[in-house]
Design a protein around this motif. Structure first.
Motif, PDB file in Angstrom:
ATOM      1  N   LEU A 128       0.770  -1.421   0.055  1.00 25.58           N
ATOM      2  CA  LEU A 128       0.388  -0.091  -0.043  1.00 25.58           C
ATOM      3  C   LEU A 128       1.008   1.659   0.434  1.00 25.58           C
ATOM      4  N   LEU A 129       1.836   1.264   0.497  1.00 27.43           N
ATOM      5  CA  LEU A 129       2.914   2.843   0.462  1.00 27.43           C
ATOM      6  C   LEU A 129       4.166   2.223  -0.222  1.00 27.43           C
ATOM      7  N   HIS A 130       4.184   1.717  -0.955  1.00 30.72           N
ATOM      8  CA  HIS A 130       5.326   1.154  -1.743  1.00 30.72           C
ATOM      9  C   HIS A 130       5.359   2.530  -2.576  1.00 30.72           C
ATOM     10  N   ASN A 131       4.710   3.263  -3.122  1.00 33.45           N
ATOM     11  CA  ASN A 131       4.817   4.485  -3.590  1.00 33.45           C
ATOM     12  C   ASN A 131       5.016   5.600  -3.100  1.00 33.45           C
ATOM     13  N   GLU A 132       4.915   5.876  -1.722  1.00 34.16           N
ATOM     14  CA  GLU A 132       4.627   7.222  -1.148  1.00 34.16           C
ATOM     15  C   GLU A 132       6.564   7.845  -0.320  1.00 34.16           C
ATOM     16  N   PRO A 133       6.554   8.520   0.179  1.00 32.44           N
ATOM     17  CA  PRO A 133       7.914   8.554   0.301  1.00 32.44           C
ATOM     18  C   PRO A 133       7.500   8.522   2.076  1.00 32.44           C
ATOM     19  N   VAL A 134       8.622   7.427   1.747  1.00 33.81           N
ATOM     20  CA  VAL A 134       8.345   6.754   3.684  1.00 33.81           C
ATOM     21  C   VAL A 134       9.878   6.191   3.880  1.00 33.81           C
ATOM     22  N   ASP A 135      10.541   6.901   5.189  1.00 32.75           N
ATOM     23  CA  ASP A 135      11.280   6.502   5.515  1.00 32.75           C
ATOM     24  C   ASP A 135      11.824   5.695   7.165  1.00 32.75           C
ATOM     25  N   ALA A 136      10.345   5.613   7.580  1.00 35.21           N
ATOM     26  CA  ALA A 136      10.060   5.094   8.734  1.00 35.21           C
ATOM     27  C   ALA A 136       8.548   4.545   8.984  1.00 35.21           C
ATOM     28  N   VAL A 137       8.176   3.942   9.880  1.00 37.02           N
ATOM     29  CA  VAL A 137       6.698   3.839  10.497  1.00 37.02           C
ATOM     30  C   VAL A 137       6.574   4.294  11.586  1.00 37.02           C
ATOM     31  N   ALA A 138       5.118   4.847  12.230  1.00 31.55           N
ATOM     32  CA  ALA A 138       4.995   5.098  13.268  1.00 31.55           C
ATOM     33  C   ALA A 138       3.584   5.047  13.851  1.00 31.55           C
ATOM     34  N   GLY A 139       3.023   5.001  14.757  1.00 29.13           N
ATOM     35  CA  GLY A 139       1.530   4.653  15.795  1.00 29.13           C
ATOM     36  C   GLY A 139       1.614   4.462  16.396  1.00 29.13           C
ATOM     37  N   MET A 140       0.256   4.671  17.244  1.00 26.40           N
ATOM     38  CA  MET A 140       0.275   5.300  18.483  1.00 26.40           C
ATOM     39  C   MET A 140       0.322   4.066  18.956  1.00 26.40           C
ATOM     40  N   THR A 141       0.441   3.355  20.281  1.00 25.80           N
ATOM     41  CA  THR A 141       0.979   2.279  20.601  1.00 25.80           C
ATOM     42  C   THR A 141      -0.954   2.569  21.357  1.00 25.80           C
ATOM     43  N   LEU A 142      -1.470   1.522  21.650  1.00 27.32           N
ATOM     44  CA  LEU A 142      -1.474   0.267  21.800  1.00 27.32           C
ATOM     45  C   LEU A 142      -1.541  -0.622  20.522  1.00 27.32           C
ATOM     46  N   GLY A 143      -2.750   0.023  19.831  1.00 29.03           N
ATOM     47  CA  GLY A 143      -3.146  -0.804  18.744  1.00 29.03           C
ATOM     48  C   GLY A 143      -2.050  -0.823  17.561  1.00 29.03           C
ATOM     49  N   ALA A 144      -1.063   0.263  17.090  1.00 28.68           N
ATOM     50  CA  ALA A 144       0.225   0.232  16.106  1.00 28.68           C
ATOM     51  C   ALA A 144       0.660  -0.706  16.488  1.00 28.68           C
ATOM     52  N   ASP A 145       0.902  -1.512  18.032  1.00 32.29           N
ATOM     53  CA  ASP A 145       2.417  -1.457  18.114  1.00 32.29           C
ATOM     54  C   ASP A 145       2.673  -2.554  16.973  1.00 32.29           C
ATOM     55  N   PRO A 146       1.808  -3.315  16.779  1.00 29.41           N
ATOM     56  CA  PRO A 146       2.139  -4.486  16.322  1.00 29.41           C
ATOM     57  C   PRO A 146       1.916  -4.627  14.701  1.00 29.41           C
ATOM     58  N   LEU A 147       1.519  -3.235  13.748  1.00 23.76           N
ATOM     59  CA  LEU A 147       1.817  -3.148  13.121  1.00 23.76           C
ATOM     60  C   LEU A 147       3.164  -2.343  11.814  1.00 23.76           C
TER      61      LEU A 147
END
Length: 196
Positions: free
Chosen positions: A56-75
């Motif tokens: 989903l993100l392969h054409n986006e300008p991305v250097d890192a991923v982040a998310g709010m704990t706790l729901g995004a931790d495993p993502l």
């Protein structure tokens, strides 16, 4: 990818999707509840989520991923690992220029030591572009808070992505804040693929 998306939808329906009478974090009432952690913490679920977000993100300008704990931790962990495996050639997915490190956003500052909101900062290059991940979007309030914390730490949020867009105003809230939302599923898409 469509085969992987179907597999993930079936697993999400089995482990994470429940119909009934529920009160959501936003306080809203709903006739269904989506607990993505049940799937994201499953071995196959983590694998599928990592690969599908990477795609989903392969054409986006991305250097890192982040998310709010706790729901995004495993993502964020699954996507970071998938990006590494793609760069190593272990996965057949499009590889980013370099593996994406993961960062976890706290709901409250640490309260001691560095008193920070973000964990994993030592792995993020200064000023990098961050893909913000979320398990489910309802109103978008948590994401707006997450965006602010990432920006306050000196990074740029380049894209926002979720497993499930409940289509209950979150996308519009983000757009008013200047961000668009990419989703793996809406409720109807999830049910159509997961119950097929």
């Amino acid at each position: 990818m469509q085969d992987l998306k179907g597999r993930l939808a079936r697993l999400l329906i089995q482990k994470s999707y429940k119909e009934g009478d529920f009160t959501l974090t936003s306080g809203r009432k709903s006739d269904y509840y989506f607990d993505c952690k049940q799937t994201a913490l499953h071995p196959e679920g983590a694998y599928l989520l990592g690969r599908l977000f990477l795609h989903l993100l392969h054409n986006e300008p991305v250097d890192a991923v982040a998310g709010m704990t706790l729901g995004a931790d495993p993502l964020v962990t699954a996507v970071s690992l998938a990006s590494y495996l793609a760069c190593e050639g272990t996965l057949p997915d499009p590889a980013p220029a370099a593996p994406w490190p993961a960062c976890i956003i706290r709901k409250q500052s640490k309260g001691h030591g560095t008193n920070q909101y973000l964990e994993g900062l030592a792995n993020l290059p200064a000023g990098c572009r961050v893909a913000l991940l979320e398990d489910v979007v309802t109103t978008g309030g948590t994401l707006v808070t997450s965006i602010q914390r990432v920006q306050d730490a000196g990074f740029t949020v380049s894209v926002v992505a979720t497993v499930l867009d409940r289509e209950e105003g979150g996308r519009e809230h983000l757009e008013r804040s200047g961000f668009s939302l990419k989703a793996l599923f809406t409720r109807n898409e999830l049910k159509a693929l997961g119950l097929a």
